[in-house]
Scaffold this motif. Structure first.
Motif, short mmCIF file in Angstrom:
data_model
loop_
_atom_site.label_atom_id
_atom_site.label_comp_id
_atom_site.label_asym_id
_atom_site.label_seq_id
_atom_site.Cartn_x
_atom_site.Cartn_y
_atom_site.Cartn_z
N PHE A 243 0.83 -1.21 0.00
CA PHE A 243 0.00 0.00 0.00
C PHE A 243 0.87 1.25 0.00
N THR A 244 1.84 1.29 0.88
CA THR A 244 2.60 2.53 1.06
C THR A 244 3.47 2.84 -0.15
N LEU A 245 3.94 1.82 -0.86
CA LEU A 245 4.77 2.11 -2.03
C LEU A 245 3.93 2.30 -3.29
N SER A 246 2.62 2.31 -3.15
CA SER A 246 1.70 2.45 -4.31
C SER A 246 1.88 1.33 -5.31
N LEU A 247 2.20 0.12 -4.83
CA LEU A 247 2.40 -0.99 -5.75
C LEU A 247 1.07 -1.68 -6.05
N GLY A 248 0.99 -2.28 -7.24
CA GLY A 248 -0.23 -2.99 -7.61
C GLY A 248 -1.41 -2.08 -7.85
N MET A 249 -1.15 -0.82 -8.15
CA MET A 249 -2.25 0.13 -8.38
C MET A 249 -2.25 0.64 -9.82
N GLY A 250 -1.16 0.46 -10.53
CA GLY A 250 -1.07 0.99 -11.89
C GLY A 250 -0.51 2.41 -11.94
N ILE A 251 -0.39 3.04 -10.78
CA ILE A 251 -0.01 4.46 -10.82
C ILE A 251 1.49 4.69 -10.88
N ILE A 252 2.29 3.72 -10.42
CA ILE A 252 3.74 3.84 -10.62
C ILE A 252 4.01 3.63 -12.12
N HIS A 253 3.38 2.63 -12.69
CA HIS A 253 3.53 2.39 -14.14
C HIS A 253 3.16 3.66 -14.91
N ASN A 254 2.04 4.26 -14.51
CA ASN A 254 1.55 5.42 -15.24
C ASN A 254 2.55 6.58 -15.19
N TYR A 255 3.05 6.88 -14.00
CA TYR A 255 4.02 7.97 -13.90
C TYR A 255 5.30 7.64 -14.67
N ALA A 256 5.73 6.38 -14.62
CA ALA A 256 6.96 5.99 -15.32
C ALA A 256 6.78 6.05 -16.84
N SER A 257 5.53 6.01 -17.29
CA SER A 257 5.31 6.04 -18.74
C SER A 257 5.63 7.42 -19.32
N TYR A 258 5.74 8.43 -18.47
CA TYR A 258 6.09 9.77 -18.96
C TYR A 258 7.60 10.00 -18.93
N LEU A 259 8.38 8.91 -18.91
CA LEU A 259 9.83 9.01 -19.01
C LEU A 259 10.24 8.91 -20.48
N GLY A 260 11.47 9.36 -20.76
CA GLY A 260 12.02 9.08 -22.08
C GLY A 260 12.48 7.63 -22.10
N PRO A 261 12.60 7.00 -23.29
CA PRO A 261 12.93 5.58 -23.37
C PRO A 261 14.29 5.23 -22.79
N GLU A 262 15.20 6.20 -22.66
CA GLU A 262 16.52 5.91 -22.12
C GLU A 262 16.73 6.49 -20.72
N ASP A 263 15.66 7.01 -20.12
CA ASP A 263 15.81 7.56 -18.76
C ASP A 263 16.01 6.45 -17.75
N ASP A 264 16.83 6.74 -16.75
CA ASP A 264 17.11 5.77 -15.70
C ASP A 264 15.85 5.35 -14.93
N VAL A 265 15.72 4.06 -14.67
CA VAL A 265 14.66 3.62 -13.77
C VAL A 265 15.23 2.95 -12.51
N ALA A 266 16.43 2.39 -12.61
CA ALA A 266 16.97 1.61 -11.48
C ALA A 266 17.22 2.49 -10.25
N LEU A 267 17.99 3.56 -10.44
CA LEU A 267 18.27 4.42 -9.30
C LEU A 267 17.02 5.21 -8.89
N SER A 268 16.25 5.65 -9.88
CA SER A 268 15.05 6.44 -9.56
C SER A 268 14.03 5.62 -8.77
N GLY A 269 13.89 4.35 -9.15
CA GLY A 269 12.96 3.49 -8.42
C GLY A 269 13.40 3.34 -6.97
N LEU A 270 14.70 3.16 -6.79
CA LEU A 270 15.25 3.02 -5.45
C LEU A 270 15.08 4.33 -4.65
N ALA A 271 15.24 5.46 -5.35
CA ALA A 271 15.06 6.75 -4.69
C ALA A 271 13.62 6.91 -4.20
N THR A 272 12.66 6.46 -5.02
CA THR A 272 11.25 6.53 -4.61
C THR A 272 11.03 5.75 -3.32
#
Ligand code: PHE
Ligand code: NA
Length: 507
Positions: A243-272
């Motif tokens: 619940f607290t990490l907003s997992l299984g809701m579709g909303i992390i996916h949705n926000y990540a979809s506004y990234l460029g195709p080569e933008d980092d996800v590994a460090l950013s995910g960990l930062a979140t």
């Protein structure tokens, strides 16, 4: 094709993701979960779930989202379809798209229908703190009177929705990003000020009560309580991580979809994850419980339950020097936290209309407004809150895990583990250590099966599928009356209708 909206700045993206994750879950849900699951006993499975479930699923959702965004999609249905195609025929892949799309649509709409209400309560309580309305009154009765005051409830909830509509209507980079850039720093400032205040609270009532005792309750590992209630506490802890990490809701996916195709996800995910956990265990953990320990004593504090934030704490503010200011700060903090999460579920629904049926954002925003208003009305009108509790039982703790399991099945297994690992590292600022691989491919899904299976068994045992007396009294915490039963049935009918609409939409 028209250029898809993207995050304008890195800091904007990180604050938006932090805003998405940091919500009422951190400041309201976490303390009462802790309190009802033995404090220091809860923290042990909590951190285990964070490492083996939270972090891996966060990476999976960022990766899935960016992948969908590359094809112009910000919702789960098309994302799952695109990924599942790697190993399935298009027709079979479509089934995964439909199931995922249906679950995500249902979570986003049903969760919003009650979560926005709780944000509305915070707006009201900010106002009541400033005016001192509950000072010198029985704060439990005050809360019950408030939720029964339909006009006030609808007013503060409607006002909150209006602001949400304005923010989402402006779009991702020009709306959401700008709002979170103001709200998130303020949220941290308020939280730190409140923590400083809380930790210097001695007890005016009894010298042996103090905020520090509250911290001890949380931080002293309690293996004994844990071993006596192993399943119940572990399930609650893992559920809170979801619940607290907003997992299984579709909303992390949705926000990540506004990234460029080569933008980092590994460090950013960990930062979140890090920003959320700091706000949860350090800030959230040092507020409600320690404050309640100092003013209400250990016994009352631990019994506070769901009402801790709205029923117990006002009592404290009413008796504290400068309580009007600190009270307002606490409830405004809750409002900001809730608001920046709510933007995400709202945007999910708007993105769906925008991308799947090509409705312009400005129009889509107000269509979603009407839809969410109608969906939230029965919640606002039910002063017993049984309808809300029923929705939260299924949506807030069950559907999330189900969608999370599909996340792994689709993004890791059907997309294929090697592809996934490569996709996760595209443009990445860090390399995820090799030993994390089996955690993501095997341990996390097993953990989720355990969680899902455990919850299902528990629901069956307590009679959730037939609405038994044990379920109503033990799980939802209400007296078993015909009125409560009819509210529960109504909530279930709405859940089923929304699932069906979700399936049709995804199709
Ligand atoms: N992670 C959010 C929280 O902690 C959960 C949430 C997000 C709920 C968006 C509703 C809408 O509160
Ligand atoms: Na959170």
């Amino acid at each position: 094709m028209e250029q898809r909206d993207q995050w304008a700045t890195k800091i904007g993206l990180i604050l938006a993701m932090a805003g998405n994750a940091i919500g009422l879950g951190n400041f309201w849900r976490f303390p009462y979960q802790l309190a009802s699951n033995g404090g220091g006993a809860f923290m042990i499975p909590y951190f285990i779930a964070l490492v083996f479930l939270g972090i891996p699923v966060m990476w999976i959702e960022w990766t899935t989202g960016r992948y969908g965004g590359k094809y112009g999609h910000g919702t789960i249905g098309p994302m799952f379809y695109l990924m599942a195609r790697e190993s399935l025929k298009p027709r079979t892949a479509m089934i995964f798209g439909i199931i995922g799309g249906m679950l995500a649509f249902s979570v986003a709409s049903l969760l919003s229908s009650y979560y926005y209400q709780v944000i509305g309560w915070s707006a009201a309580y900010t106002y009541y703190s400033l005016t001192g309305a509950y000072f010198g009154k029985d704060t439990v009765q005050f809360f019950l009177d408030y939720v029964a005051n339909t006009k006030a409830v609808i007013f503060f909830w409607g006002l909150t929705m209006l602001f949400l509509g304005i923010a989402v209507g402006q779009g991702v980079s020009k709306g959401i990003e700008r709002w979170v850039k103001v709200m998130m720093p303020l949220l941290y400032v308020f939280a730190v000020l409140l923590v400083l205040r809380a930790l210097t609270l001695g007890s005016p009532v009894k010298p042996e009560w103090s905020a520090i005792k509250g911290l001890e309750y949380i931080w002293k590992p309690d293996f004994q309580t844990l071993s006596q209630n192993f399943f119940r506490i572990s399930l609650a802890a893992a559920g809170q991580i979801f619940f607290t990490l907003s997992l299984g809701m579709g909303i992390i996916h949705n926000y990540a979809s506004y990234l460029g195709p080569e933008d980092d996800v590994a460090l950013s995910g960990l930062a979140t994850v890090s920003l959320n956990e700091f706000a949860e265990v350090i800030l959230g953990g040092s507020l409600a419980i320690p404050i309640a320990f100092a003013y209400l004593g250990p016994e009352q504090a631990v019994k506070g339950g769901v009402g801790l934030a709205y029923m117990a704490l006002p009592n404290v503010f009413a008796n504290m020097p400068a309580g009007q200011i600190f009270g307002a700060m606490w409830f405004l903090l809750l409002w900001f936290a809730g608001f920046t999460s709510a933007i995400a579920t709202y945007n999910y629904l708007v993105a769906m209309l925008e991308e799947d049926i090509h409705i312009e954002r400005k129009v889509g925003t107000w269509l979603v407004f009407i839809f969410l208003f109608l969906l939230g009305l029965p919640v606002a009108l039910d002063s017993t809150l049984a309808y809300l509790s029923e929705l939260d039982m299924w949506v807030g703790s069950y559907f999330l895990v189900l969608l999370g399991l599909f996340d792994i099945i689709v993004a890791v297994w059907l997309f294929k583990p090697d592809n996934f690992w490569e996709e996760l590292h595209k443009g990445a600022y860090i390399k995820v250590p090799e030993w994390y691989r089996p955690i993501m491919t095997i341990i996390a899904p097993l953990f989720m099966l355990f969680l899902l299976g455990g919850n299902t068994l528990d629901y069956i045992k307590k009679g959730a599928f037939s609405v038994s007396e044990a379920y109503v009294t033990q799980v939802l915490g209400y007296d078993y009356t015909p009125e409560i039963i009819s509210l529960i049935i109504r909530a279930r009918i709405v859940i089923i209708i929304i699932l069906v609409i979700g399936a049709i939409e995804a199709y």
